[in-house]
Design a protein around this motif. Structure first.
Motif, PDB file in Angstrom:
ATOM      1  N   GLU A   1       0.816  -1.210   0.000  1.00 34.74           N
ATOM      2  CA  GLU A   1       0.000   0.000   0.000  1.00 34.74           C
ATOM      3  C   GLU A   1       0.855   1.269   0.000  1.00 34.74           C
ATOM      4  O   GLU A   1       0.394   2.326  -0.401  1.00 34.74           O
ATOM      5  N   GLU A   2       2.111   1.175   0.452  1.00 32.80           N
ATOM      6  CA  GLU A   2       2.997   2.336   0.492  1.00 32.80           C
ATOM      7  C   GLU A   2       3.670   2.584  -0.859  1.00 32.80           C
ATOM      8  O   GLU A   2       4.245   3.646  -1.075  1.00 32.80           O
ATOM      9  N   ASP A   3       3.614   1.622  -1.749  1.00 35.89           N
ATOM     10  CA  ASP A   3       4.234   1.725  -3.076  1.00 35.89           C
ATOM     11  C   ASP A   3       3.254   2.417  -4.021  1.00 35.89           C
ATOM     12  O   ASP A   3       2.115   1.975  -4.165  1.00 35.89           O
ATOM     13  N   TRP A   4       3.669   3.488  -4.671  1.00 43.17           N
ATOM     14  CA  TRP A   4       2.776   4.238  -5.567  1.00 43.17           C
ATOM     15  C   TRP A   4       2.264   3.369  -6.718  1.00 43.17           C
ATOM     16  O   TRP A   4       1.210   3.630  -7.268  1.00 43.17           O
ATOM     17  N   ARG A   5       2.993   2.291  -7.031  1.00 32.50           N
ATOM     18  CA  ARG A   5       2.559   1.396  -8.119  1.00 32.50           C
ATOM     19  C   ARG A   5       1.539   0.370  -7.630  1.00 32.50           C
ATOM     20  O   ARG A   5       0.952  -0.337  -8.426  1.00 32.50           O
TER      21      ARG A   5
END
Length: 58
Positions: free
Chosen positions: A40-44
């Protein structure tokens, strides 16, 4: 290149591109016992693979 001590049979980071992500997650979860979760912290919103709490792939 000479392998470092204890490096044989270790799993290294990998990325896998798949069209059927849910099917791929199910297959590898059942076959390899890996844990898959969307980061969830990864923009992808990439799906990360973990073993014993250590990220090993995506």
């Amino acid at each position: 290149m000479t392998p470092r001590p204890g490096s044989l049979n270790e799993f290294c980071w990998m990325d896998l591109k798949a069209r059927d992500v849910p099917g791929t997650v199910t297959f590898f979860s059942e076959m390899l016992g890996r844990h898959f979760a969307v980061d969830e912290e990864d923009w992808r919103q990439a799906t990360k693979i973990t073993v014993d709490g250590h990220r090993i792939g995506g």
